[in-house]
Design a protein around this motif. Structure first.
Motif, PDB file in Angstrom:
ATOM      1  N   ALA A 163       0.828  -1.209   0.000  1.00  0.00           N
ATOM      2  CA  ALA A 163       0.000   0.000   0.000  1.00  0.00           C
ATOM      3  C   ALA A 163       0.862   1.257   0.000  1.00  0.00           C
ATOM      4  O   ALA A 163       1.779   1.387   0.799  1.00  0.00           O
ATOM      5  CB  ALA A 163      -0.906   0.008   1.225  1.00  0.00           C
ATOM      6  N   ARG A 202      -3.250   1.899  -3.790  1.00  0.00           N
ATOM      7  CA  ARG A 202      -3.055   3.223  -3.208  1.00  0.00           C
ATOM      8  C   ARG A 202      -4.235   3.574  -2.323  1.00  0.00           C
ATOM      9  O   ARG A 202      -5.376   3.427  -2.723  1.00  0.00           O
ATOM     10  CB  ARG A 202      -2.931   4.270  -4.310  1.00  0.00           C
ATOM     11  N   SER A 203      -3.906   4.066  -1.089  1.00  0.00           N
ATOM     12  CA  SER A 203      -4.980   4.506  -0.200  1.00  0.00           C
ATOM     13  C   SER A 203      -4.902   6.011  -0.048  1.00  0.00           C
ATOM     14  O   SER A 203      -3.820   6.587  -0.097  1.00  0.00           O
ATOM     15  CB  SER A 203      -4.831   3.862   1.169  1.00  0.00           C
ATOM     16  N   CYS A 236     -11.030   8.844   5.084  1.00  0.00           N
ATOM     17  CA  CYS A 236     -11.493   7.570   5.615  1.00  0.00           C
ATOM     18  C   CYS A 236     -13.007   7.532   5.631  1.00  0.00           C
ATOM     19  O   CYS A 236     -13.663   8.509   5.933  1.00  0.00           O
ATOM     20  CB  CYS A 236     -10.976   7.369   7.040  1.00  0.00           C
ATOM     21  N   SER A 258     -10.745   2.838   4.744  1.00  0.00           N
ATOM     22  CA  SER A 258     -10.239   4.008   4.040  1.00  0.00           C
ATOM     23  C   SER A 258     -10.494   3.825   2.553  1.00  0.00           C
ATOM     24  O   SER A 258     -10.675   2.704   2.073  1.00  0.00           O
ATOM     25  CB  SER A 258      -8.744   4.157   4.289  1.00  0.00           C
ATOM     26  N   SER A 275      -9.539   3.161  -0.764  1.00  0.00           N
ATOM     27  CA  SER A 275      -8.306   2.656  -1.354  1.00  0.00           C
ATOM     28  C   SER A 275      -8.569   2.165  -2.782  1.00  0.00           C
ATOM     29  O   SER A 275      -9.677   1.737  -3.119  1.00  0.00           O
ATOM     30  CB  SER A 275      -7.716   1.541  -0.501  1.00  0.00           C
ATOM     31  N   SER A 311     -11.440   0.834  -7.699  1.00  0.00           N
ATOM     32  CA  SER A 311     -11.669   0.758  -6.254  1.00  0.00           C
ATOM     33  C   SER A 311     -11.333  -0.633  -5.714  1.00  0.00           C
ATOM     34  O   SER A 311     -11.487  -1.639  -6.385  1.00  0.00           O
ATOM     35  CB  SER A 311     -13.110   1.102  -5.915  1.00  0.00           C
ATOM     36  N   ASP A 312     -10.879  -0.634  -4.450  1.00  0.00           N
ATOM     37  CA  ASP A 312     -10.343  -1.866  -3.873  1.00  0.00           C
ATOM     38  C   ASP A 312     -11.217  -2.385  -2.743  1.00  0.00           C
ATOM     39  O   ASP A 312     -10.961  -3.448  -2.207  1.00  0.00           O
ATOM     40  CB  ASP A 312      -8.921  -1.620  -3.363  1.00  0.00           C
ATOM     41  N   THR A 351     -15.832   2.052  -1.175  1.00  0.00           N
ATOM     42  CA  THR A 351     -15.333   2.938  -2.220  1.00  0.00           C
ATOM     43  C   THR A 351     -16.070   2.678  -3.528  1.00  0.00           C
ATOM     44  O   THR A 351     -16.485   3.600  -4.230  1.00  0.00           O
ATOM     45  CB  THR A 351     -13.821   2.706  -2.445  1.00  0.00           C
ATOM     46  N   GLN A 369     -12.948  -5.502   2.139  1.00  0.00           N
ATOM     47  CA  GLN A 369     -11.871  -5.529   1.143  1.00  0.00           C
ATOM     48  C   GLN A 369     -12.144  -6.607   0.100  1.00  0.00           C
ATOM     49  O   GLN A 369     -12.391  -7.750   0.451  1.00  0.00           O
ATOM     50  CB  GLN A 369     -10.533  -5.832   1.819  1.00  0.00           C
TER      51      GLN A 369
END
Lengths: 658, 305
Positions: free
Chosen positions: A2, A61-62, A68, A73, A75, A133-134, A138, A196
């Motif tokens: 990350a 990448r966050s 948040c 967050s 990411s 988006s991860d 998000t 996630q």
């Protein structure tokens, strides 16, 4: 893995698009076209840079703390799959923005450009967000932003009544889509306790429920049958570049999510989902192309053909999942590559077609293709671009569409040869026949579309006064048609690079087995020689120009040409029961049978799904709504009573399940 | 390398000479059957040369697409002839069935668009009917070729003329596929009972209506192109039959292909004389037979595995 700091191309892209969104608010109305378009294009270039660098250096990448989202967050994951879709988005955006500035000036409704650019920039950012988006939160936020911004863009010409109702249908579709997607995410979270994507790995019966919810939610957005209704409503209403972006890229974000969840990240392993996708894709492709054939409105026609293409890509995704379920990783990889090529090639040629439809619509001021005709002579460059796009659409070699179709056919043939189960082999063969049927129908629609609009003689005054569009509009279309050829010719190299990205380069030989270089050389030389020979003949002996052959009857009129309606008639008769197709012919006169003085022909067709299923459904919901509205008496006592009753009900439920 | 060159030379000679010769044989047979003296066998060559020398009469309404289309569609068919093992020898360039079908489609699209460019009723009618029939022809061709490919266990077309297993007696896969392609070829090459190649009554035309406006050198190209299409398709059918008979040596295959092709051309002439043209709305029923044949061939090939 990350990283906290966003990379340089990401920052440049965002800054450019932010500039495009804000700049028009500080300028006079006439200065709101060029600069934002330039900024969007610059952002697109930087987005392409981002895609290329991502392909070589995948990263997660966050965003820093203030971003948040209470539970996780924000990411973003940049890998080869995101890179492929980012690149598609970048080229389409570049060309559409190039086209936009002079196109929007032509619009008679004179829309507010501040809103337009802000929503466009929002849409672009949101699409990039969805693609990268991860985690689920998000994803959903970007997904919603995408829906809102695209709806705003559909509403651009909101002074027209048709646009408003189209926008409402579209918003309705996005709501239902989000409902299903969010439901699926919540369900998966309930099982895995994680937002996630990377930690989602479900298989077996437990995966079936969320997988089906997710598939339904995503195919609504993608426009699969029977949820395709929003496409033919929204595309004609939106301005041409917006339709190009929505059909070329936005619809694909749903397909991206399918590929991401079901194939690449292997979040959900479900045979049910694979078969569901396959079945939906098969029906969608056929249904889409059948209704493309009967449309007379330029953009409505293209919207239905988008439905067809989405169907074909969905078939590729479903078949790829099936192949890997049955233990054939090579066929699965070929089919996944076919799906990815389908995404790119469709984005390229459909954007050209939408842009050229926009150019025709604005310069000839007519979107009924039966009133156009002969535009090829008045807009030669637009015609050339459309021809290239149409050839790619019909998957003719050497254009990008052929690469897609080739890999799809090749993948199904591989299954048909190597699969162990005979029923799977037979299924793959049936699918092959079905796909070629759809392909032949698609070619008919293409000949009809191109021929009726651009060839023959002008069918109306409007078509006679059409003229070539501006340079920048031509450049927008030209970029994409050039890329169509480049992608088609570069298919062997691109498939190799993709296989490397997938980390599958070790898996068997190259995907592409045709000797492309020889074929291209052969094609160029034979066509060139033949054309040169004809040229020399023409030079030596001048043709005599005469009126076209009219059987000696004299006077071929413009109305004797094949129309869009009559061109489709033989096929419409064949599939008459699906269309509920009927032709009424009436003869009038003193002796109607022998000496008709007037013949009237009228054709009827019906979109059965709309009239038989959706209309009753919408009516029922409306009636229920009216029932509920009876509660709104305006009396405070009734409201208090309702609130009290609801409170009791909720307490009862809570007590029961404590 | 030298074998490759010899093969290339033979195929090229056949591409140049055979199509028009076959048309000549067809016409001569037909006139003999009708008790007419008829033209010489080499008449199509003279016709071709004469047309190339003539100046053209062109409709005022047509544009550059109409003028370029014959070159484009002939180029597509020439490539088709170079990637398909229709002569009994392996094709100089290795192609597969997807390329085959889409090259045919490219030629069809070029001629369909050119027909619409004339702005006449006939052009549009021909293009519309041809497209309508193509939606049955294309799946038939794809499935029949796929059945052959699965039976041979190889995706390239060249596998069709180099039977790997050479088992012969293919449990009806090859004969059924050949029959399916033969029915599809009747449409693609506009023979009876799909279309009457001798009449010039415009309303009954399908393919002919599309080329009505061509004259001079372009007509020569268009006619050569349909002759080439006939040659390639009949040659391809011969490969299926030869595989059924498990014939492997190159010389036997080339001569066998030649014999079978001439037999099919003679059969076409017989059908021209003794069959009537079907009403064009009945044609989908006829083509459905072709589709059914190819489906059964696929089923058998898949079950055999």
């Amino acid at each position: 893995m990350a990283q906290l700091s966003p990379s340089l191309p990401v920052v440049i892209t965002l800054v450019c698009w932010l500039f495009a969104a804000i700049y028009p608010f500080f300028r006079e109305p006439r200065d709101r076209y060029q600069a934002p378009a330039g900024a969007v294009m610059l952002g697109a270039v930087s987005c392409l840079w981002c895609a290329v660098s991502t392909f070589n250096h995948p990263a997660v990448r966050s965003l820093p703390l203030p971003f948040c989202l209470t539970v996780v967050s924000a990411s973003f994951r940049f890998d080869w799959l995101s890179a492929w879709f980012l690149a598609t988005l970048a080229v389409c955006t570049f060309a559409s923005a190039l086209f936009t500035s002079s196109y929007m000036r032509l619009l008679k409704t004179a829309p507010d450009m501040r809103l337009f650019w802000a929503s466009l920039a929002g849409l672009l950012v949101a699409m990039c967000g969805v693609i990268t988006s991860d985690n689920a939160i998000t994803f959903l936020i970007c997904w919603e932003l995408m829906a809102v911004c695209s709806a705003m863009l559909v509403f651009t010409n909101h002074r027209e009544r048709a646009t408003r109702s189209a926008g409402l249908i579209y918003i309705g579709a996005t709501r239902i889509s989000t409902l299903f997607v969010a439901g699926a995410f919540l369900w998966i979270h309930a099982i895995t306790h994680s937002w996630q994507f990377a930690s989602w790995h479900l298989s077996g019966t437990i995966a079936t429920g969320p997988a089906v919810l997710l598939v339904v939610g995503l195919v609504i957005k993608a426009g699969c049958w029977p949820f395709h209704l929003w496409l033919p409503a929204a595309h004609p209403a939106a301005p041409a570049p917006v339709s190009a972006l929505m059909s070329g890229v936005m619809v694909k974000t749903a397909l991206y999510a399918l590929i991401r969840f079901f194939i690449v990240s292997s979040a959900l392993h479900s045979a049910v989902a694979a078969f569901l996708l396959l079945a939906l894709g098969v029906v969608t492709a056929f249904w889409g192309v059948l209704f493309t054939l009967l449309q007379r409105d330029l953009k409505r026609l293209l919207a239905y053909s988008t439905v067809e293409n989405v169907g074909i890509i969905t078939v590729a995704i479903g078949l790829s999942m099936t192949a890997s379920l049955f233990g054939d990783p090579y066929a699965a990889m070929v089919l996944l590559t076919a799906a990815l090529f389908g995404v790119l090639s469709h984005a390229l040629f459909k954007s050209v077609l939408f842009l050229s439809a926009g150019a025709v619509d604005e310069t000839a001021d007519c979107h009924d293709i039966d009133r156009l005709g002969g535009l090829g002579r008045r807009m030669p460059r637009t015609f050339l671009n459309t021809l290239v796009a149409a050839a790619s659409f019909c998957s003719l070699p050497p254009f990008a569409g052929f690469a897609t179709e080739w890999m799809l056919f090749h993948g199904s043939l591989l299954i048909a040869i190597h699969a162990v189960q005979p029923e799977l082999r037979m299924g793959a063969l049936l699918l092959l026949g079905w796909l070629s049927l759809v392909g032949a129908l698609a070619m008919t629609t293409c000949i009809r579309f191109t021929g009726v609009i651009f060839l023959g003689r002008a069918r109306s005054r409007a078509a006679e006064k059409a003229h070539e569009c501006t340079r920048s509009m031509q450049a927008g279309m030209g970029t994409l048609s050039l890329l169509t050829v480049v992608v088609g010719l570069g298919a062997p190299q691109i498939t190799t690079i993709l296989a490397r990205g997938m980390g599958r380069s070790s898996l068997l030989p190259a995907v592409w087995t045709l000797p492309t270089a020889e074929l291209v050389l052969l094609m160029v030389t034979t066509t060139g020689l033949l054309l040169a020979w004809l040229q020399r003949r023409d030079h030596n002996q001048a043709d005599s120009r005469v009126p076209a052959w009219d059987c000696g009857a004299g006077g071929l009129s413009v109305r004797m040409q094949a129309t869009a309606e009559s061109f489709a008639q033989p096929i419409a008769r064949m599939f008459g029961s699906i269309y509920r197709y009927a032709i009424d012919v009436q003869f009038d006169g003193t002796s109607p049978r022998l000496f008709p003085e007037q013949i009237t022909v009228e054709t009827h067709s019906e979109a059965t799904l709309e009239s038989r299923v959706y209309e009753p459904l919408v009516r029922t919901i409306g009636r229920l709504g009216e029932l509920i509205s009876r509660l709104q008496t305006g009396s405070i006592h009734i409201y208090l009573l309702t609130m009290f009753a609801t409170l009791l009900l909720l307490l009862g439920i809570a007590g029961r399940y404590r | 390398m030298s074998i490759y060159l010899v093969r290339m030379a033979i195929v090229t000679c056949e591409i140049v000479l055979l199509p028009l010769l076959l048309i000549g044989i067809l016409r001569a047979t037909r006139s003999r059957l009708q008790k007419r003296k008829g033209p010489r066998i080499f008449q199509p060559f003279y016709d071709f040369m004469r047309l190339t020398r003539k100046s053209a009469v062109v409709s005022e309404e047509t544009g550059p697409l109409f003028r370029g289309a014959p070159a484009a569609s002939l180029a597509a068919l020439l490539i088709l002839a170079l990637v398909t093992p229709w002569s009994g020898l392996a094709a100089p360039i290795s192609g597969d069935l997807v390329l085959f079908v889409f090259l045919l489609a490219a030629a069809r699209m070029a001629s369909g668009l050119a027909a619409l460019d004339t702005g006449t009723a006939f052009g549009g009618l021909g293009a519309s009917r041809e497209s309508a029939l193509s939606i049955l022809v294309e799946p038939t061709l794809v499935l029949a070729l796929a059945a052959g490919a699965i039976y041979e266990g190889n995706l390239t077309l060249n596998a069709l003329c180099q039977p790997a297993n050479g088992r012969g007696g293919s449990a009806y896969v090859m004969p059924l596929a050949a029959a399916a392609i033969w029915l599809a070829a009747a449409v693609e090459t506009s023979r009876m009972p799909v279309e009457d190649p001798t009449t010039h009554l415009e309303l009954t035309m399908i393919h002919e209506a599309q080329m009505l406006e061509y004259s001079g050198p372009r007509l020569a190209l268009v006619e050569y192109q349909s002759a080439l299409k006939l040659t390639v398709l009949y040659g391809l059918i011969s490969q299926f039959i030869l595989n059924e008979m498990a014939i492997k040596s190159s010389i036997a295959r080339v001569s066998g292909t030649f014999g079978l092709t001439i037999a099919m051309v003679v059969a076409a002439a017989v059908m021209d004389v003794f069959l009537v043209r079907l009403h064009w709305r009945k044609l989908p029923d006829l083509l459905t037979f072709g589709l059914a044949f190819s489906l059964v061939a696929c089923l058998l090939a898949a079950l055999r595995g």
